[in-house]
Design an enzyme around this catalytic site. Structure first.
Site, PDB file in Angstrom:
ATOM      1  N   TYR A  49       0.834  -1.198   0.000  1.00 53.56           N
ATOM      2  CA  TYR A  49       0.000   0.000   0.000  1.00 53.56           C
ATOM      3  C   TYR A  49       0.876   1.259   0.000  1.00 53.56           C
ATOM      4  CZ  TYR A  49      -3.268   3.542   1.735  1.00 53.56           C
ATOM      5  OH  TYR A  49      -4.003   4.679   1.895  1.00 53.56           O
ATOM      6  N   LYS A 131       7.365  12.719  30.917  1.00 57.40           N
ATOM      7  CA  LYS A 131       7.068  13.657  29.840  1.00 57.40           C
ATOM      8  C   LYS A 131       7.251  12.886  28.540  1.00 57.40           C
ATOM      9  CE  LYS A 131       8.011  18.317  28.282  1.00 57.40           C
ATOM     10  NZ  LYS A 131       8.362  18.083  26.866  1.00 57.40           N
ATOM     11  N   CYS A 446      20.796  43.809   3.697  1.00 53.91           N
ATOM     12  CA  CYS A 446      21.529  42.560   3.909  1.00 53.91           C
ATOM     13  C   CYS A 446      20.627  41.394   3.511  1.00 53.91           C
ATOM     14  CB  CYS A 446      21.935  42.454   5.374  1.00 53.91           C
ATOM     15  SG  CYS A 446      22.741  40.898   5.759  1.00 53.91           S
TER      16      CYS A 446
HETATM   17  S1  IVH Z   1       0.909  18.590  31.059  1.00 45.38           S
HETATM   18  C1  IVH Z   1       0.841  22.806  30.402  1.00 45.38           C
HETATM   19  N1  IVH Z   1       1.922  16.198  31.102  1.00 45.38           N
HETATM   20  O1  IVH Z   1       4.951  18.637  27.110  1.00 45.38           O
HETATM   21  C2  IVH Z   1       0.225  21.659  31.023  1.00 45.38           C
HETATM   22  N2  IVH Z   1       2.465  17.623  29.273  1.00 45.38           N
HETATM   23  O2  IVH Z   1       6.480  21.140  27.157  1.00 45.38           O
HETATM   24  C3  IVH Z   1      -0.259  20.664  30.071  1.00 45.38           C
HETATM   25  N3  IVH Z   1       3.880  16.580  27.589  1.00 45.38           N
HETATM   26  O3  IVH Z   1       2.730  20.601  25.275  1.00 45.38           O
HETATM   27  C4  IVH Z   1       0.742  19.693  29.727  1.00 45.38           C
HETATM   28  N4  IVH Z   1       4.042  14.620  28.580  1.00 45.38           N
HETATM   29  O4  IVH Z   1       2.844  18.117  24.763  1.00 45.38           O
HETATM   30  C5  IVH Z   1       1.845  17.370  30.440  1.00 45.38           C
HETATM   31  N5  IVH Z   1       2.695  14.040  31.244  1.00 45.38           N
HETATM   32  C6  IVH Z   1       2.626  15.189  30.583  1.00 45.38           C
HETATM   33  C7  IVH Z   1       3.282  15.402  29.356  1.00 45.38           C
HETATM   34  C8  IVH Z   1       3.183  16.646  28.735  1.00 45.38           C
HETATM   35  C9  IVH Z   1       4.390  15.352  27.515  1.00 45.38           C
HETATM   36  C10 IVH Z   1       4.112  17.659  26.610  1.00 45.38           C
HETATM   37  C11 IVH Z   1       2.895  18.380  26.128  1.00 45.38           C
HETATM   38  C12 IVH Z   1       3.182  19.833  26.343  1.00 45.38           C
HETATM   39  C13 IVH Z   1       4.650  19.822  26.450  1.00 45.38           C
HETATM   40  C14 IVH Z   1       5.124  20.990  27.241  1.00 45.38           C
END
Ligand code: IVH
Length: 694
Positions: A49, A131, A446
């Site tokens: 595909y 994260k 520039c």
């Molecule tokens: S909380 C601002 N929890 O990190 C509060 N974010 O640098 C909402 N992300 O845009 C986000 N894992 O895409 C939260 N466990 C987690 C996360 C997380 C990844 C990302 C998210 C955010 C970015 C901020």
């Protein structure tokens, strides 16, 4: 006949054959989509595909005028063929501040304690969760039914990717039980490491694009115009935050995560409720130790204040919440050789030394360049062409050179000499006293600055002109089609010049005109940002838009502010978050006649919307200017400021006849006196709290 045609490489096809192939491919791919997507009964493998689609793309790029209206490359579920529909987030999708060392985390907790005025022994519960290195999405449910999926976009406005999101196995399409009528869940879409390796192997086999890392692969997969493609890429989803929700669902983030699981969402299993700093840091270390064994990439741990009422009070600063922070894992490092050091001239005229490196893999990405920041950085580390160096990458940021490794020959290599002229235009390169950066004074003469400014102007956070990328800008600039910002909009009148260009044609030109038309109206803050004034990023542009309200008022004020001692100058100096060095750049921009011409020209071409304050019409603070002075007792100064701003007020540092309220606590002095002298309303902190709560 199509069987034999199928064996002809795209580059050998003649126009007639290409047309026939595109027609056949369009029909076949549509059939396979139907089988796979609607009937769940594919008759060919994913690899076959993908090969069909890759062939279609290859032929289209060789014969752009033959792209069919029913081409698989254009097809989308519900969205128009030109791309995804834009959606405004009901609550902004924020980013996170970073912590790099334990002391940053301790500072974060201390900041929370201070802001909330908590006693030293009052425990602050923190939820710590990985994260995830993917893409954040917003998922909206109406009475328990999934109705919309959107990307984060610029945080205020994202793209409607509902059809693509629907294909994710982890997405609950219907939520049963006790669900609020409006429920917006936020989370991260990611691609697992195994799925990533498999996808790249398939891409390689079919000659299609290889993705640099799982995050890019997830982004590419999610932003497919055809959801059938997304469906074939294995994507995961972890839910982790609340967007707009009607009614109360939980008192704490930890309980909200439990709700999410009850509703059928996957939440990350490594998340933990921590009672204190030690527990938080313990989880960080444990997770880092077995990070490599996880099937998905994580780049740190996110800490969130557990109590949702505290989160609400803490609010946000700039684009990040005060109640959360990302504790990043240390950067990954690698050794390589500096092949050369070159000077790059940025859009604002800053000369940046860049090391060209022998390519090396760091954290899954091949790196061949690293920034050396400025003259002092190169001198301090004494980086020379030919040196062996350690480089590192921290998250998404550009790789940096960490240190020079002693190979016994460093001293024999010539020291790097920072140039005194701009390598792009030959104008003088000047380094002001006390400043780290060296600037080319060439401005719009520039080429680096002109082109970079134009690129910035059409970029995502600015005018965001779909289909007009950096490469087009460079080509148009080289051929003299555009030289000022306004010329970008005048491209719409240059049909003959554009249509005949390689890679263009009538359809692409019409799309460009449509994209330009769509952007003829835009909010003031984006307009200010789009001008590319040094140091005026998105946050500063927003602050200015909020302060001055309209383009007219802002331009007049900036012109007037050039006079030292003027009221306009004083007002500018009093804006929170705008320091003297930003003011210097703003005024320098307005002092240059050419720049004023640019704004005048643009005003004839686009319409700039006045800044619209958040929906606070009913608040007694909307549009008012407030000055806090003396000691506040119930709230910290920062919380008071944040609260006033969230109600639509402007908080100023000094009293003038434009001030509406002075909130004075014990110890107030000259500001209180001035207010009394000018007849400005003076409130105690308590009066003010009553006023805003009523
Ligand atoms: S909380 C601002 N929890 O990190 C509060 N974010 O640098 C909402 N992300 O845009 C986000 N894992 O895409 C939260 N466990 C987690 C996360 C997380 C990844 C990302 C998210 C955010 C970015 C901020």
């Amino acid at each position: 006949m199509s069987g034999s045609l199928r064996d002809v490489p795209p580059t050998d096809l003649l126009p007639m054959g290409a047309a026939a192939e595109l027609k056949a491919l369009s029909r076949e791919i549509a059939e396979h989509d139907e089988r796979y997507y609607q009937q769940d009964a594919p008759s060919i493998s994913d690899a076959v595909y993908d090969a069909l689609r890759a062939r279609n793309d290859a032929i289209e790029s060789l014969f752009p005028d033959m792209v069919r209206s029913d081409s698989p490359s254009k097809k989308v579920g519900a969205a128009p063929a030109a791309g995804f529909r834009k959606v405004r987030h009901s609550k902004p999708m924020l980013s996170l501040g970073n912590a790099f060392i334990a002391a940053d985390v301790a500072d974060f907790l201390a900041g929370v304690r201070r802001f909330l005025k908590l006693a030293d022994d009052e425990p602050i519960e923190i939820v710590a969760e990985p994260k995830i290195d993917g893409l954040s999405v917003s998922l909206t449910y109406n009475k328990g039914r999934f109705v919309r999926g959107a990307t984060r976009g610029d945080g205020t406005e994202g793209e409607d990717i509902t059809a693509n999101i629907r294909t994710l196995a982890d997405l609950p399409r219907v939520i049963e039980g006790n669900v609020p009528d409006v429920l917006e869940v936020r989370g991260e879409v990611y691609m697992g490491k195994a799925a990533f390796a498999e996808l790249n192997a398939r891409q390689e086999a079919t000659g299609a694009k290889i993705f640099a890392n799982p995050r890019n692969a997830a982004a590419g997969s999610l932003r497919q115009l055809n959801p059938a493609v997304t469906a074939r890429r294995t994507l995961g989803l972890f839910a982790y935050a609340m967007g707009e929700v009607s009614g109360n669902v939980a008192e704490t983030h930890w309980d909200f995560l439990a709700c999410l699981r009850r509703w059928g969402f996957a939440t990350n299993p490594l998340g933990k409720l921590c009672k204190n700093l030690d527990q938080v840091l313990g989880l960080y270390e444990d997770t880092e130790a077995h990070r490599a064994r996880l099937d998905y990439d994580i780049d740190g741990i996110v800490y969130k204040v557990n109590r949702l009422d505290w989160q609400a009070r803490l609010g946000m600063v700039s684009r990040s919440p005060r109640w959360a922070i990302a504790h990043k894992f240390p950067a990954e490092k690698a050794k390589t050789i500096v092949e050369s050091i070159e000077i790059q001239v940025g859009r604002t005229g800053v000369l940046t030394p860049v090391a060209h490196l022998e390519p090396v893999t760091v954290g899954g990405v091949v790196v061949s360049r690293a920034t050396l920041h400025n003259e002092d950085y190169v001198a301090e580390k004494d980086i020379r062409t030919g040196d062996a160096v350690v480089i590192y990458r921290a998250g998404d940021v550009i790789p940096r050179v960490d240190e020079v490794i002693d190979d016994g020959h460093h001293d024999e290599r010539p020291r790097f000499v920072f140039p005194g002229v701009c390598p792009e235009c030959g104008s003088q390169a000047i380094r002001e006293d006390g400043m780290a950066a060296t600037h080319c004074v060439g401005g719009l003469v520039c080429p680096a600055q002109a082109v970079e400014r134009l690129k910035h102007f059409v970029s995502r956070g600015a005018f965001d002109i779909e289909g007009l990328g950096g490469k087009h800008i460079e080509a148009f600039w080289d051929d003299g089609l555009i030289s000022t910002l306004g010329d970008v909009f005048r491209l719409a009148e240059r049909a003959t010049d554009v249509v005949d260009r390689e890679g263009w044609g009538r359809t692409s030109f019409d799309n460009l005109v449509a994209a330009l038309t769509e952007r003829r109206t835009l909010p003031l803050d984006r307009f200010i940002y789009a001008l590319g004034i040094p140091q005026v990023g998105q946050a500063t542009a927003r602050t200015l838009a909020k302060q001055y309200g309209s383009l007219e008022a802002w331009s007049i004020a900036m012109n007037d502010a050039r006079i030292i001692g003027s009221e306009a100058r004083e007002e500018l100096g009093n804006i929170n978050g705008i320091g003297e060095s930003v003011i210097a750049d703003l005024l320098a921009f307005f002092a240059e006649p050419h720049n004023r011409e640019v704004i005048k020209d643009l005003r004839g071409l686009v319409s700039v919307e006045d800044f619209s304050a958040p929906a606070t019409e009913n608040s007694p603070m909307a549009g008012k200017t407030v000055v806090f002075t003396g000691t506040l007792e119930a709230l910290s100064r920062n919380e008071a400021k944040a609260r006033a701003e969230s109600l639509g007020a402007k908080v100023s540092g000094s009293v003038s006849k434009k001030t509406d309220y002075v909130v004075a606590g014990p110890g107030a002095g000259s500001k209180l006196k001035k207010a009394q002298g000018l007849g400005v309303t003076v409130l105690t902190e308590e009066d003010w709290l009553v006023l805003i709560s009523g």
